[in-house]
Design an enzyme around this catalytic site. Structure first.
Site, PDB file in Angstrom:
ATOM      1  N   ILE A 196      11.016 -32.912  52.232  1.00 33.51           N
ATOM      2  CA  ILE A 196      10.839 -34.013  51.263  1.00 33.51           C
ATOM      3  C   ILE A 196      10.669 -33.445  49.856  1.00 33.51           C
ATOM      4  CG2 ILE A 196       9.481 -36.073  50.692  1.00 33.51           C
ATOM      5  CD1 ILE A 196       8.605 -36.102  53.693  1.00 33.51           C
ATOM      6  N   SER A 233       0.773 -40.542  55.139  1.00 32.85           N
ATOM      7  CA  SER A 233       1.670 -40.943  56.222  1.00 32.85           C
ATOM      8  C   SER A 233       1.197 -42.260  56.815  1.00 32.85           C
ATOM      9  CB  SER A 233       1.629 -39.859  57.302  1.00 32.85           C
ATOM     10  OG  SER A 233       2.188 -40.320  58.502  1.00 32.85           O
ATOM     11  N   TYR A 235      -3.499 -34.053  63.394  1.00 34.45           N
ATOM     12  CA  TYR A 235      -2.642 -34.141  62.204  1.00 34.45           C
ATOM     13  C   TYR A 235      -2.986 -35.410  61.420  1.00 34.45           C
ATOM     14  CZ  TYR A 235       1.416 -35.511  59.428  1.00 34.45           C
ATOM     15  OH  TYR A 235       2.218 -35.960  58.412  1.00 34.45           O
ATOM     16  N   LYS A 295      -4.691 -36.182  57.438  1.00 30.84           N
ATOM     17  CA  LYS A 295      -4.190 -37.088  56.375  1.00 30.84           C
ATOM     18  C   LYS A 295      -5.285 -38.066  55.953  1.00 30.84           C
ATOM     19  CE  LYS A 295      -0.136 -35.370  55.916  1.00 30.84           C
ATOM     20  NZ  LYS A 295       0.152 -34.608  54.705  1.00 30.84           N
ATOM     21  N   ARG A 334       6.883 -41.685  75.819  1.00 29.87           N
ATOM     22  CA  ARG A 334       6.214 -40.464  75.363  1.00 29.87           C
ATOM     23  C   ARG A 334       4.737 -40.791  75.125  1.00 29.87           C
ATOM     24  NH1 ARG A 334       8.396 -37.720  69.850  1.00 29.87           N
ATOM     25  NH2 ARG A 334       7.639 -39.692  68.994  1.00 29.87           N
TER      26      ARG A 334
HETATM   27  P1  NAD Z   1       8.180 -29.513  55.500  1.00 29.02           P
HETATM   28  O1  NAD Z   1       7.532 -28.676  56.539  1.00 29.02           O
HETATM   29  O2  NAD Z   1       9.662 -29.491  55.403  1.00 29.02           O
HETATM   30  O3  NAD Z   1       7.589 -29.171  54.060  1.00 29.02           O
HETATM   31  C1  NAD Z   1       6.265 -28.724  53.872  1.00 29.02           C
HETATM   32  C2  NAD Z   1       6.325 -27.456  53.049  1.00 29.02           C
HETATM   33  O4  NAD Z   1       5.000 -26.995  52.824  1.00 29.02           O
HETATM   34  C3  NAD Z   1       7.088 -26.324  53.735  1.00 29.02           C
HETATM   35  O5  NAD Z   1       8.066 -25.828  52.848  1.00 29.02           O
HETATM   36  C4  NAD Z   1       6.020 -25.283  54.048  1.00 29.02           C
HETATM   37  O6  NAD Z   1       6.529 -23.978  53.967  1.00 29.02           O
HETATM   38  C5  NAD Z   1       4.983 -25.590  52.982  1.00 29.02           C
HETATM   39  N1  NAD Z   1       3.600 -25.228  53.344  1.00 29.02           N
HETATM   40  C6  NAD Z   1       2.925 -25.530  54.477  1.00 29.02           C
HETATM   41  N2  NAD Z   1       1.678 -25.037  54.408  1.00 29.02           N
HETATM   42  C7  NAD Z   1       1.550 -24.432  53.208  1.00 29.02           C
HETATM   43  C8  NAD Z   1       0.506 -23.741  52.549  1.00 29.02           C
HETATM   44  N3  NAD Z   1      -0.684 -23.561  53.142  1.00 29.02           N
HETATM   45  N4  NAD Z   1       0.727 -23.242  51.321  1.00 29.02           N
HETATM   46  C9  NAD Z   1       1.937 -23.399  50.702  1.00 29.02           C
HETATM   47  N5  NAD Z   1       2.964 -24.037  51.277  1.00 29.02           N
HETATM   48  C10 NAD Z   1       2.773 -24.542  52.510  1.00 29.02           C
HETATM   49  O7  NAD Z   1       7.643 -31.011  55.717  1.00 29.02           O
HETATM   50  P2  NAD Z   1       8.100 -32.349  55.013  1.00 29.02           P
HETATM   51  O8  NAD Z   1       8.717 -33.210  56.046  1.00 29.02           O
HETATM   52  O9  NAD Z   1       8.823 -32.082  53.756  1.00 29.02           O
HETATM   53  O10 NAD Z   1       6.665 -32.983  54.703  1.00 29.02           O
HETATM   54  C11 NAD Z   1       6.044 -32.875  53.444  1.00 29.02           C
HETATM   55  C12 NAD Z   1       4.710 -33.593  53.488  1.00 29.02           C
HETATM   56  O11 NAD Z   1       4.927 -34.946  53.851  1.00 29.02           O
HETATM   57  C13 NAD Z   1       3.731 -33.027  54.521  1.00 29.02           C
HETATM   58  O12 NAD Z   1       2.448 -33.048  53.966  1.00 29.02           O
HETATM   59  C14 NAD Z   1       3.834 -33.996  55.667  1.00 29.02           C
HETATM   60  O13 NAD Z   1       2.650 -34.063  56.426  1.00 29.02           O
HETATM   61  C15 NAD Z   1       4.095 -35.305  54.932  1.00 29.02           C
HETATM   62  N6  NAD Z   1       4.781 -36.294  55.782  1.00 29.02           N
HETATM   63  C16 NAD Z   1       5.965 -35.976  56.350  1.00 29.02           C
HETATM   64  C17 NAD Z   1       6.604 -36.900  57.177  1.00 29.02           C
HETATM   65  C18 NAD Z   1       7.906 -36.559  57.846  1.00 29.02           C
HETATM   66  O14 NAD Z   1       8.280 -37.245  58.779  1.00 29.02           O
HETATM   67  N7  NAD Z   1       8.652 -35.565  57.409  1.00 29.02           N
HETATM   68  C19 NAD Z   1       6.023 -38.166  57.394  1.00 29.02           C
HETATM   69  C20 NAD Z   1       4.825 -38.457  56.760  1.00 29.02           C
HETATM   70  C21 NAD Z   1       4.189 -37.520  55.939  1.00 29.02           C
HETATM   71  C1  UD1 Z   2       6.192 -39.037  64.742  1.00 28.90           C
HETATM   72  C2  UD1 Z   2       4.722 -38.707  64.794  1.00 28.90           C
HETATM   73  C3  UD1 Z   2       4.083 -39.170  63.487  1.00 28.90           C
HETATM   74  C4  UD1 Z   2       4.769 -38.484  62.308  1.00 28.90           C
HETATM   75  C5  UD1 Z   2       6.278 -38.797  62.373  1.00 28.90           C
HETATM   76  C6  UD1 Z   2       7.018 -38.031  61.321  1.00 28.90           C
HETATM   77  C7  UD1 Z   2       4.084 -38.750  67.161  1.00 28.90           C
HETATM   78  C8  UD1 Z   2       3.358 -39.498  68.218  1.00 28.90           C
HETATM   79  N1  UD1 Z   2       4.116 -39.361  65.944  1.00 28.90           N
HETATM   80  O1  UD1 Z   2       6.326 -40.424  64.553  1.00 28.90           O
HETATM   81  O2  UD1 Z   2       2.719 -38.845  63.463  1.00 28.90           O
HETATM   82  O3  UD1 Z   2       4.236 -38.954  61.079  1.00 28.90           O
HETATM   83  O4  UD1 Z   2       6.796 -38.403  63.648  1.00 28.90           O
HETATM   84  O5  UD1 Z   2       8.295 -38.592  61.138  1.00 28.90           O
HETATM   85  O6  UD1 Z   2       4.593 -37.666  67.370  1.00 28.90           O
HETATM   86  N2  UD1 Z   2      12.224 -40.875  70.324  1.00 28.90           N
HETATM   87  C9  UD1 Z   2      13.032 -40.800  71.455  1.00 28.90           C
HETATM   88  N3  UD1 Z   2      13.533 -39.580  71.797  1.00 28.90           N
HETATM   89  C10 UD1 Z   2      13.277 -38.446  71.093  1.00 28.90           C
HETATM   90  C11 UD1 Z   2      12.458 -38.532  69.927  1.00 28.90           C
HETATM   91  C12 UD1 Z   2      11.938 -39.764  69.586  1.00 28.90           C
HETATM   92  O7  UD1 Z   2      13.281 -41.803  72.111  1.00 28.90           O
HETATM   93  O8  UD1 Z   2      13.748 -37.362  71.485  1.00 28.90           O
HETATM   94  C13 UD1 Z   2      11.702 -42.191  69.925  1.00 28.90           C
HETATM   95  C14 UD1 Z   2      10.188 -42.283  69.880  1.00 28.90           C
HETATM   96  O9  UD1 Z   2       9.680 -42.652  71.122  1.00 28.90           O
HETATM   97  C15 UD1 Z   2       9.977 -43.338  68.775  1.00 28.90           C
HETATM   98  C16 UD1 Z   2      11.162 -43.120  67.842  1.00 28.90           C
HETATM   99  O10 UD1 Z   2      12.140 -42.417  68.604  1.00 28.90           O
HETATM  100  O11 UD1 Z   2      10.084 -44.626  69.328  1.00 28.90           O
HETATM  101  C17 UD1 Z   2      10.804 -42.286  66.617  1.00 28.90           C
HETATM  102  O12 UD1 Z   2      10.182 -41.083  67.038  1.00 28.90           O
HETATM  103  P1  UD1 Z   2       9.840 -39.915  65.997  1.00 28.90           P
HETATM  104  O13 UD1 Z   2      11.033 -39.594  65.200  1.00 28.90           O
HETATM  105  O14 UD1 Z   2       9.210 -38.801  66.790  1.00 28.90           O
HETATM  106  O15 UD1 Z   2       8.792 -40.553  65.003  1.00 28.90           O
HETATM  107  P2  UD1 Z   2       7.374 -41.294  65.302  1.00 28.90           P
HETATM  108  O16 UD1 Z   2       7.052 -41.279  66.757  1.00 28.90           O
HETATM  109  O17 UD1 Z   2       7.394 -42.603  64.639  1.00 28.90           O
END
Ligand code: NAD
Ligand code: UD1
Length: 333
Positions: free
Chosen positions: A12, A124, A148, A152, A291
């Site tokens: 992101i 999140s 996790y 948050k 799951r």
């Molecule tokens: P990502 O793992 O691609 O990016 C996180 C980055 O932080 C990585 O580049 C990693 O190397 C760096 N990092 C981790 N720990 C560190 C530290 N101690 N010091 C310096 N750098 C560090 O993940 P993302 O999907 O880009 O997520 C970014 C943020 O958004 C995270 O905080 C994550 O929890 C939050 N978030 C992500 C999702 C998702 O689905 N991707 C959903 C909700 C919230």
């Molecule tokens: C998951 C995390 C959530 C996190 C988010 C990041 C869990 C319980 N929750 O959310 O904390 O913030 O990822 O994007 O892990 N699915 C399948 N087959 C797969 C994978 C997923 O059917 O192989 C289904 C899941 O059951 C769900 C949907 O796809 O209904 C989305 O799953 P996923 O992408 O893992 O996201 P979340 O479960 O919403």
């Protein structure tokens, strides 16, 4: 603005870097590269025409952070850096508390010491725990179902207390729903290590043949087709949400929490259909057990972001799937 992105080479963070750099901000990346590569800087240069500075370091290194904030005259920070795998957090909670909580405390100390008072935090939808009602607005009770999620929630609460103690802070917690998709260039996107936990990257690996089929976790939920429903938001829409939040933050002291979602839920089978359209053939899948820990449906009330930030998601499911597929193809050898 001069903006520091912790975790800036991650999924992101890198997309947000593109949007902010293209909007004319000076962007500095700070990352320990635990889940990303330094070569992201090259790809960002290809997209934006700018070579963004990358400081390689850990957010727990308060002195390095303070120096970085001073050296680049940073005015605002977006704090992406953190660990995000739910299963890993259950197996190793201390790793998550050390990284996500200690990392944020160190960042706040460094910001306090250098007078930087504007912060956007990557939160999140996980902070809502199991949904009590849908769509989920920001008034929905908070809760957590795994370590996790607790990190948050703890960080959000810590930031709330900080803003209440000192009126000079401007803090926005952005609660992301399900980020997905990639930049249209195919140069940056989501490339998880090992077997993906999340739906979109898993489907992408089935499409390339790296995995035989998608396992659909449960078809007996109380949803339209029995499979889980989520609010998938294009990562470029999410990135634009950060730009809007930073714009808003300057004139908005205090603490706030804002959903970034589309407001629209799609089932796993609808996602499979959309991904099949993107690849031009049916994506193989089989139905399996639910799951553990999954909820039936989760999607946002996204109206606060529109009212407050003037932001709403513009891209649709087909944009998400086609961009994810283009990125996956470009990164499969
Ligand atoms: P990502 O793992 O691609 O990016 C996180 C980055 O932080 C990585 O580049 C990693 O190397 C760096 N990092 C981790 N720990 C560190 C530290 N101690 N010091 C310096 N750098 C560090 O993940 P993302 O999907 O880009 O997520 C970014 C943020 O958004 C995270 O905080 C994550 O929890 C939050 N978030 C992500 C999702 C998702 O689905 N991707 C959903 C909700 C919230
Ligand atoms: C998951 C995390 C959530 C996190 C988010 C990041 C869990 C319980 N929750 O959310 O904390 O913030 O990822 O994007 O892990 N699915 C399948 N087959 C797969 C994978 C997923 O059917 O192989 C289904 C899941 O059951 C769900 C949907 O796809 O209904 C989305 O799953 P996923 O992408 O893992 O996201 P979340 O479960 O919403």
């Amino acid at each position: 603005m001069n903006i520091l992105l912790t975790g800036g080479t991650g999924y992101i963070g890198s997309h947000t870097a593109v949007v902010l750099a293209q909007a004319g901000h000076r962007v500095v990346l700070f990352d320990n590269l635990s889940n990303s590569q330094a070569s992201t800087v090259d790809r960002l240069a290809q997209i934006t025409g700018q070579r963004l500075p990358l400081v390689v370091g850990d957010v727990r290194d308060e002195a390095l952070l303070a120096n970085t904030l001073r050296d680049y005259a940073i005015t605002a920070v977006v704090h992406f850096a953190g660990l995000k795998a739910v299963g890993e957090s259950v197996a190793n909670p201390l790793l998550y508390f050390a990284n996500n909580l200690h990392g944020t405390i160190a960042l706040l100390h460094a910001m306090q010491a250098t007078g930087v008072r504007q912060l956007v935090f990557s939160s999140s939808a996980t902070v809502y725990g199991n949904p009590h009602y849908l769509p989920i607005d920001e008034q929905h009770p908070t809760g957590s179902t795994n370590p996790y999620g607790r990190t948050k929630l703890h960080v959000e609460e810590m930031l709330f207390d900080l803003a209440r103690s000192d009126a000079s802070w401007h803090i926005a917690c952005l609660r992301y729903f399900n980020p997905a998709g990639a930049h249209s260039s195919g140069l940056i996107g989501e490339l998880p290590n090992g077997i993906p936990n999340n739906l979109m990257p898993y489907m992408a690996q089935v499409a390339t043949g790296q995995r035989a089929e998608l396992t659909v976790f449960g078809d007996d939920y109380p949803t339209s087709d029995g499979t889980g429903v989520r609010d998938y938001i294009h990562v470029m829409d999410l990135a634009e949400g950060h730009a809007a939040a930073l714009q808003h933050l300057g004139s908005q002291p205090g603490w706030d929490a804002i959903n970034l979602g589309t407001g629209q839920g799609y089932s796993v089978l609808e996602m499979v259909a959309a991904f099949s359209r993107a690849i031009g053939r049916p994506l193989p899948y089989r139905i399996a057990e639910r799951r553990a820990g999954d909820t039936a449906a989760c999607y946002a009330d996204a109206s606060k972001a529109l009212t407050l930030l003037g932001w709403q998601a513009k891209r649709n499911l087909d944009d998400i799937c086609s961009s994810a597929w283009a990125f996956q193809q470009a990164h499969t050898t």
